[in-house]
Design an enzyme around this catalytic site. Sequence first.
Site, PDB file in Angstrom:
ATOM      1  N   SER A 133       0.824  -1.215   0.000  1.00 50.62           N
ATOM      2  CA  SER A 133       0.000   0.000   0.000  1.00 50.62           C
ATOM      3  C   SER A 133       0.855   1.261   0.000  1.00 50.62           C
ATOM      4  O   SER A 133       0.574   2.222  -0.724  1.00 50.62           O
ATOM      5  CB  SER A 133      -0.934   0.006   1.212  1.00 50.62           C
ATOM      6  N   GLY A 148      -5.938  -3.028  -8.227  1.00 53.04           N
ATOM      7  CA  GLY A 148      -7.051  -2.156  -7.915  1.00 53.04           C
ATOM      8  C   GLY A 148      -6.598  -0.836  -7.331  1.00 53.04           C
ATOM      9  O   GLY A 148      -7.202   0.216  -7.575  1.00 53.04           O
ATOM     10  N   ARG A 154     -13.595  -5.894 -11.717  1.00 54.65           N
ATOM     11  CA  ARG A 154     -13.702  -5.303 -10.382  1.00 54.65           C
ATOM     12  C   ARG A 154     -14.512  -4.013 -10.431  1.00 54.65           C
ATOM     13  O   ARG A 154     -14.436  -3.247 -11.395  1.00 54.65           O
ATOM     14  CB  ARG A 154     -12.317  -5.071  -9.780  1.00 54.65           C
ATOM     15  N   GLN A 197      -9.145   2.646  -0.816  1.00 53.10           N
ATOM     16  CA  GLN A 197      -8.926   3.012  -2.217  1.00 53.10           C
ATOM     17  C   GLN A 197      -9.908   4.090  -2.676  1.00 53.10           C
ATOM     18  O   GLN A 197      -9.525   5.047  -3.342  1.00 53.10           O
ATOM     19  CB  GLN A 197      -9.036   1.775  -3.104  1.00 53.10           C
ATOM     20  N   ASP A 252      -7.583  -7.679   4.142  1.00 52.90           N
ATOM     21  CA  ASP A 252      -6.656  -8.510   3.360  1.00 52.90           C
ATOM     22  C   ASP A 252      -6.347  -9.839   4.047  1.00 52.90           C
ATOM     23  O   ASP A 252      -5.858 -10.771   3.401  1.00 52.90           O
ATOM     24  CB  ASP A 252      -5.349  -7.765   3.103  1.00 52.90           C
ATOM     25  N   LYS A 282     -12.844  -8.391  -4.707  1.00 52.43           N
ATOM     26  CA  LYS A 282     -11.386  -8.286  -4.713  1.00 52.43           C
ATOM     27  C   LYS A 282     -10.830  -8.958  -5.970  1.00 52.43           C
ATOM     28  O   LYS A 282     -11.535  -9.090  -6.971  1.00 52.43           O
ATOM     29  CB  LYS A 282     -10.818  -8.921  -3.440  1.00 52.43           C
ATOM     30  N   ARG A 329     -13.492 -13.566  -2.769  1.00 51.62           N
ATOM     31  CA  ARG A 329     -12.721 -14.280  -1.755  1.00 51.62           C
ATOM     32  C   ARG A 329     -13.601 -15.085  -0.805  1.00 51.62           C
ATOM     33  O   ARG A 329     -13.143 -16.079  -0.239  1.00 51.62           O
ATOM     34  CB  ARG A 329     -11.814 -13.298  -0.989  1.00 51.62           C
ATOM     35  N   ARG A 368      -3.600 -13.679  -2.467  1.00 49.42           N
ATOM     36  CA  ARG A 368      -3.883 -13.961  -1.056  1.00 49.42           C
ATOM     37  C   ARG A 368      -4.592 -15.307  -0.875  1.00 49.42           C
ATOM     38  O   ARG A 368      -4.417 -15.967   0.147  1.00 49.42           O
ATOM     39  CB  ARG A 368      -4.678 -12.810  -0.433  1.00 49.42           C
TER      40      ARG A 368
END
Length: 430
Positions: free
Chosen positions: A22, A94, A122, A169, A317, A344, A348, A390
């Site tokens: 980030s 993203g 997305r 974001q 996350d 995401k 997820r 992830r």
Amino acid sequence: MNRIIEEANSLKGEITPPPDKSISHRAVMFASLAKGESRIKNFLWAKDPISSLNAMKSLGVKIEVNDIKEIIVNGQGLQSLREPDDVIDCGNSGTTIRLLSGILAGQPFLSVLTGDESLRQRPMKRIIEPLRQMGAEIYSRAENRFPPIVIKGGKLKGISYEMPIASAQVKSAILLAGLFAKGETTVKEPHKSRDHTEKMLKSMGVDLYIKNNTIKISPPSQELKPFDINIPNDFSSAAFFIGGACLVPNSEVIIKNVCLNETRTGFLEVLSSMGAKIEIFNLKEKAGETVGDIIVKSSSGLKGVTVQGEIIPRLIDEFPILCVIATQADGLTIIKDAKDLRAKESDRIKAMVTELSKMGVPIKELEEGVEIKGPCKLKGTEVYSYKDHRIAMALSIAGLIAEGKTTIKDADCVDISFPEFYSFLEILQK
């Protein structure tokens, strides 16, 4: 590339996770808007942040990399960006496409942003709506839902915007557009999300008013100040080894120089409430962020918990690895209020339900989360990463406690954020 994971006897040793993703994104973007030379040390050389670096180059920013991988950004100020010669490819990122949309909303030229197959699915309406309210002309595919995004910016006005979901974001896109807007821009979040944007902009001389979950920004009266930054290491990457050390028997892992920004560490709070053996020490400040070392030991007797509400944005996350940990906790673990996880790099929620079910986990899919009944013994099998870094890493940790062999399909997607992940995993098992 597929990866085979076998049941581990222990994880032992000391690691330093990769630089924070980030902060790497923001450092190269914000330095490009400053007036003067900025230097960025310990940048994350992974696919996502490199997308941001290349995007700023395509906008005419002079960026160099020296022999020690230090990035030198020669920013020429807020009004210095130029119209790109081609479509800007944001890859899988993203963060790149959403934050860059905020910057480009204030530019008096045309730009087009796209990305890979995953990014093109997305949701973008969440940034398009507020940026349109500020005066930017923005259009995207499928009734303004998905990339590519076309932006004709300039002549923005400040707005007051109440965000329907907490998203760093989206918040960052609006604040960045606010740098170019006439008048004050106010953003209100339902819950506090990660605040790296606010910290970095304040360090550059931007006047921000922050109270509770409200942030106000006015266009700066002078150019942003350049900076030198040594980026701390990524908590979200460290989380997989925190989880692995908790679950694998006879483990003790020290994780060094981890960014412990309080808007990122909800995962540690949840693990503590479950009974995990985790200690934090050697706390210090680095680049305006709290940094420390973490020691994690095998944690038997974990208890199921309910995770919901304001803590969700602070562990968004870590959802995949938290699901894996919950399989070994006694009782029911319920994760709620996490609808944004469906948007995401993959869905997820569905991904973890589908793949952990293959491994024998009693897991139930909820509209905005999951229910997991533990403890249960996992069975090695073939699982799919959904090309989501992830998901791949979380399933790899699950493979360490599963009987037999676990095959992770498309495991090379870890390169998006953590290219050395499997090397670290091997080191800790020696």
